[in-house]
Motif scaffolding. Structure first.
Motif, PDB file in Angstrom:
ATOM      1  N   SER A   1       2.262   7.713 -26.412  1.00 36.83           N
ATOM      2  CA  SER A   1       1.669   7.702 -25.083  1.00 36.83           C
ATOM      3  C   SER A   1       2.635   7.003 -24.128  1.00 36.83           C
ATOM      4  O   SER A   1       3.562   6.306 -24.556  1.00 36.83           O
ATOM      5  CB  SER A   1       0.335   6.951 -25.115  1.00 36.83           C
ATOM      6  OG  SER A   1       0.549   5.564 -25.375  1.00 36.83           O
TER       7      SER A   1
ATOM      8  N   LEU B   1       3.643  16.783 -18.176  1.00 34.59           N
ATOM      9  CA  LEU B   1       2.745  17.520 -19.057  1.00 34.59           C
ATOM     10  C   LEU B   1       1.296  17.268 -18.669  1.00 34.59           C
ATOM     11  O   LEU B   1       0.477  18.188 -18.602  1.00 34.59           O
ATOM     12  CB  LEU B   1       2.992  17.112 -20.516  1.00 34.59           C
ATOM     13  CG  LEU B   1       2.136  17.794 -21.566  1.00 34.59           C
ATOM     14  CD1 LEU B   1       2.350  19.307 -21.560  1.00 34.59           C
ATOM     15  CD2 LEU B   1       2.444  17.218 -22.945  1.00 34.59           C
ATOM     16  N   MET B   2       0.987  16.020 -18.374  1.00 31.22           N
ATOM     17  CA  MET B   2      -0.361  15.653 -17.944  1.00 31.22           C
ATOM     18  C   MET B   2      -0.730  16.406 -16.654  1.00 31.22           C
ATOM     19  O   MET B   2      -1.835  16.933 -16.519  1.00 31.22           O
ATOM     20  CB  MET B   2      -0.417  14.140 -17.704  1.00 31.22           C
ATOM     21  CG  MET B   2      -1.769  13.592 -17.373  1.00 31.22           C
ATOM     22  SD  MET B   2      -1.714  11.822 -16.967  1.00 31.22           S
ATOM     23  CE  MET B   2      -0.777  11.148 -18.312  1.00 31.22           C
TER      24      MET B   2
ATOM     25  N   GLN C   1      -1.365  20.088 -17.292  1.00 35.05           N
ATOM     26  CA  GLN C   1      -2.667  20.309 -17.925  1.00 35.05           C
ATOM     27  C   GLN C   1      -3.804  19.936 -17.008  1.00 35.05           C
ATOM     28  O   GLN C   1      -4.970  20.048 -17.375  1.00 35.05           O
ATOM     29  CB  GLN C   1      -2.743  19.507 -19.228  1.00 35.05           C
ATOM     30  CG  GLN C   1      -1.774  19.984 -20.268  1.00 35.05           C
ATOM     31  CD  GLN C   1      -1.784  19.105 -21.515  1.00 35.05           C
ATOM     32  OE1 GLN C   1      -2.332  18.013 -21.534  1.00 35.05           O
ATOM     33  NE2 GLN C   1      -1.161  19.594 -22.562  1.00 35.05           N
TER      34      GLN C   1
ATOM     35  N   ARG D   1      -3.093   8.160 -23.218  1.00 33.76           N
ATOM     36  CA  ARG D   1      -3.292   9.484 -23.818  1.00 33.76           C
ATOM     37  C   ARG D   1      -2.101   9.854 -24.701  1.00 33.76           C
ATOM     38  O   ARG D   1      -0.960   9.790 -24.286  1.00 33.76           O
ATOM     39  CB  ARG D   1      -3.476  10.535 -22.731  1.00 33.76           C
ATOM     40  CG  ARG D   1      -3.782  11.921 -23.299  1.00 33.76           C
ATOM     41  CD  ARG D   1      -4.269  12.895 -22.259  1.00 33.76           C
ATOM     42  NE  ARG D   1      -5.621  12.527 -21.833  1.00 33.76           N
ATOM     43  CZ  ARG D   1      -5.938  12.203 -20.581  1.00 33.76           C
ATOM     44  NH1 ARG D   1      -5.033  12.220 -19.639  1.00 33.76           N
ATOM     45  NH2 ARG D   1      -7.166  11.892 -20.264  1.00 33.76           N
ATOM     46  N   GLU D   2      -2.397  10.232 -25.936  1.00 32.18           N
ATOM     47  CA  GLU D   2      -1.360  10.648 -26.876  1.00 32.18           C
ATOM     48  C   GLU D   2      -1.224  12.161 -26.856  1.00 32.18           C
ATOM     49  O   GLU D   2      -2.200  12.883 -26.682  1.00 32.18           O
ATOM     50  CB  GLU D   2      -1.681  10.179 -28.292  1.00 32.18           C
ATOM     51  CG  GLU D   2      -1.566   8.693 -28.470  1.00 32.18           C
ATOM     52  CD  GLU D   2      -1.802   8.253 -29.898  1.00 32.18           C
ATOM     53  OE1 GLU D   2      -2.160   9.101 -30.754  1.00 32.18           O
ATOM     54  OE2 GLU D   2      -1.643   7.053 -30.166  1.00 32.18           O
ATOM     55  N   TYR D   3      -0.007  12.592 -27.090  1.00 30.10           N
ATOM     56  CA  TYR D   3       0.292  14.014 -27.131  1.00 30.10           C
ATOM     57  C   TYR D   3       0.739  14.370 -28.539  1.00 30.10           C
ATOM     58  O   TYR D   3       0.617  13.567 -29.464  1.00 30.10           O
ATOM     59  CB  TYR D   3       1.346  14.356 -26.075  1.00 30.10           C
ATOM     60  CG  TYR D   3       0.798  14.162 -24.686  1.00 30.10           C
ATOM     61  CD1 TYR D   3       0.160  15.194 -24.027  1.00 30.10           C
ATOM     62  CD2 TYR D   3       0.873  12.917 -24.064  1.00 30.10           C
ATOM     63  CE1 TYR D   3      -0.389  15.007 -22.755  1.00 30.10           C
ATOM     64  CE2 TYR D   3       0.331  12.723 -22.801  1.00 30.10           C
ATOM     65  CZ  TYR D   3      -0.297  13.766 -22.162  1.00 30.10           C
ATOM     66  OH  TYR D   3      -0.836  13.583 -20.926  1.00 30.10           O
TER      67      TYR D   3
ATOM     68  N   LEU E   1       6.066  13.252 -20.207  1.00 25.75           N
ATOM     69  CA  LEU E   1       4.644  13.124 -20.541  1.00 25.75           C
ATOM     70  C   LEU E   1       3.773  13.202 -19.290  1.00 25.75           C
ATOM     71  O   LEU E   1       2.703  13.814 -19.301  1.00 25.75           O
ATOM     72  CB  LEU E   1       4.381  11.825 -21.305  1.00 25.75           C
ATOM     73  CG  LEU E   1       4.931  11.766 -22.727  1.00 25.75           C
ATOM     74  CD1 LEU E   1       4.704  10.382 -23.327  1.00 25.75           C
ATOM     75  CD2 LEU E   1       4.331  12.848 -23.606  1.00 25.75           C
TER      76      LEU E   1
END
Length: 162
Positions: A45, A155-156, A159, A38-40, A152
């Motif tokens: 990623s 953040l995942m 969310q 998954r890219e932000y 990251l």
């Protein structure tokens, strides 16, 4: 304490020895391929950063083991972050994790077998840097990107992405 034991400790702290921060192996253990790819907003990623770490750890290990150092022609650093969108699946992610594990284990083996004089010898074609300094900086590079991966992943989790 000698260079060898310090460098092994640094590499292990980055990969699989929980000390000042969560080691990379533990950060990655519960991620699947979709999560890792998954890219932000940064357009990076976790998988891409892992590929980058594998590339540079393998490259420096190869240089360390052949004991002949020549700078490569031109490596586009951005290319080291590449993830093939056609191979985003759990089997490929597991192969990536196995390759990561192999390069860290190989570094440990190479360092364990090395003599102290090699670690203190200078690489004339690389700014006369001693091997201990190069490997230590590689560990810092690893730690920097482990921090990115950790952010990251947080953040995942924030969310609540499955």
């Amino acid at each position: 304490m000698n260079y060898k034991s310090i460098l092994i400790d640094q590499l292990n702290a980055c990969y699989n020895d929980k000390s000042w921060f969560i080691p990379l192996q533990e950060v990655l253990i519960d991620l699947n391929a979709e999560q890792a790819a998954r890219e932000y907003a940064s357009k990076q990623s976790i998988w891409a950063i892992v590929n980058h770490l594998i590339f540079w750890n393998e490259k420096w290990l190869e240089r360390f083991e052949i004991e002949q150092f020549e700078l490569p022609g031109t490596t586009n650093n951005e290319d080291t972050f590449y993830v093939d969108p056609n191979t985003i699946n759990d089997a490929e992610w597991n192969r990536t994790l196995q390759r990561l594990d192999l390069v860290f284990r190989s570094w440990n083996t190479a360092l364990e077998k090395s003599e102290e004089f090699k670690l203190s010898s200078e690489i004339s074609s690389y700014f006369n840097a001693p091997w201990w300094g190069v490997v230590s900086n590689l560990c810092l590079h690893n730690a920097y990107h482990i921090g990115q991966i950790m952010l990251l992943k947080k953040l995942m989790q924030l969310q609540k992405i499955d």
